[in-house]
Design an enzyme around this catalytic site. Sequence first.
Site, short mmCIF file in Angstrom:
data_model
loop_
_atom_site.label_atom_id
_atom_site.label_comp_id
_atom_site.label_asym_id
_atom_site.label_seq_id
_atom_site.Cartn_x
_atom_site.Cartn_y
_atom_site.Cartn_z
N GLU A 259 19.00 -14.41 -15.95
CA GLU A 259 19.42 -13.71 -14.80
C GLU A 259 18.17 -12.62 -14.27
OE1 GLU A 259 23.42 -12.28 -14.78
OE2 GLU A 259 22.98 -12.31 -12.88
N ARG A 285 -1.68 0.84 14.61
CA ARG A 285 -1.40 1.74 15.31
C ARG A 285 -3.13 2.36 15.94
NH1 ARG A 285 3.18 4.03 15.68
NH2 ARG A 285 2.05 6.18 15.57
N GLN A 291 -2.32 11.28 5.75
CA GLN A 291 -2.08 11.13 4.34
C GLN A 291 -0.28 10.55 4.13
OE1 GLN A 291 -2.07 14.72 1.82
NE2 GLN A 291 -4.11 14.29 1.32
#
Length: 391
Positions: A259, A285, A291
Amino acid sequence: MSASDLLARTGAGAAARARPLPPLTDRHVALRAEMRAFVERELAPHAEAWEVARAFPDAALRLCCERGFVGLKFPPEHGGAGDPVAAAVFAEELARCGSGGVGAGIGAHAGIALPPVWRFGTPDQHERFLRPGIRGEKLAALGITEPDAGSDVAALRTRAEQVDGGFLVNGSKLFITNGMRADFVVTAVKTTADGGHGGISFLLIERGEGMTSSPIEKLGWHASDTALITFDDLFVPAENLLGELHGGFRLIMVNFAWERLMMALGALGALDVVLERTVAFLRSRARRPSQSARHRVAEVATALETGRALTYHALRLHLAGADCVREVTMAKLATQRAAYDGADSCLQIHFDAGEHAEPALERAVRDLRLGPIGGGTDEIMKEILGKTMGL
Ligand SMILES: Cc1cc2nc3c(=O)[nH]c(=O)nc-3n(C[C@H](O)[C@H](O)[C@H](O)COP(=O)(O)OP(=O)(O)OC[C@H]3O[C@@H](n4cnc5c(N)ncnc54)[C@H](O)[C@@H]3O)c2cc1C
């Protein structure tokens, strides 16, 4: 830019690269590509709709079964593939569907509820529960946690009294994944009146009269149903005892290793996608990212690689049959909070850029918050590690 170009450029998805490191083989690399295409085509497009619906359809599990992904860990004689490495790869790839709830529901079935049925079950139980589970005809849940027994398993109170032909069960189980619709629950019960680990047993409890499920609303994993299950004078036949009477604590401990490995791999897969999308967002973009954004991305990528290296190390040890409580515990501890923090950091990058994050990113943050809680909390992981050092 294609996903593979992006992978190569961001450095994410190292385990998916062409030259596999053990325990992965060329076959696993090919299988990973097949799983990734399946998840992108069949699951990811529905993640938002299933989030809103508060459930993923049974058909999604069946599709995974038909492709053989749910049975990967189990031996061929039960309808599986006998390839636990492939099962580990699937845990990582499934998490890329962008819905922690889908990963939780299918993972609870294949990764935590069915394995003990295989490992500790009788031939009759394999026939009635394991094989239908692998085929997707029956959904399984694992019921251990109770209102007053989470981290402390020894505090279980759900009582199974031995009666003629079986057991009479009374009590309740809390936060059970698949608990609203599971056909059967692999349930931890107390079979002695005294406290402690000794008197715990497991029963395969089939949904029916005397069993009630109530839904639990939660922060994330919305596509997965989570339930409070109540047993009220529920009769369970003796042939549904899983493993040894009073021997259930060992079953719990054995199950935890797999698990926790699966949770570590799931967190890595989920964070991988979040990082890829955030890098793609920054690259889309016009202006060079700040930074601060670049440093955040660098930190997340580093956490991913660190977590992946540790997790695959623990997986290798586990598969070799080595004592690896320490490494498995570290892998769970190192990945869960890091994945949540990493996704949160990616969310912050969007805010800093003055943009709303897409729903998938917000969902990832909510979903990843479960990691430091489920399968043993981070505090419990630290307790275990302290004990491994004699503290
Ligand atoms: C969405 C969801 C799905 C889940 N699915 C399942 C499922 O399918 N099956 C199942 O059986 N369970 C399931 N769980 C339960 C989960 O495993 C438990 O929530 C978890 O083990 C913690 O138990 P608890 O919630 O009772 O918290 P508690 O044990 O009460 O702990 C509360 C807090 O105290 C801390 N704490 C406890 N003990 C110690 C200690 N000794 N030292 C330091 N700190 C400590 C914990 O770290 C935690 O921060 C699920 C939980 C959630 C939220």
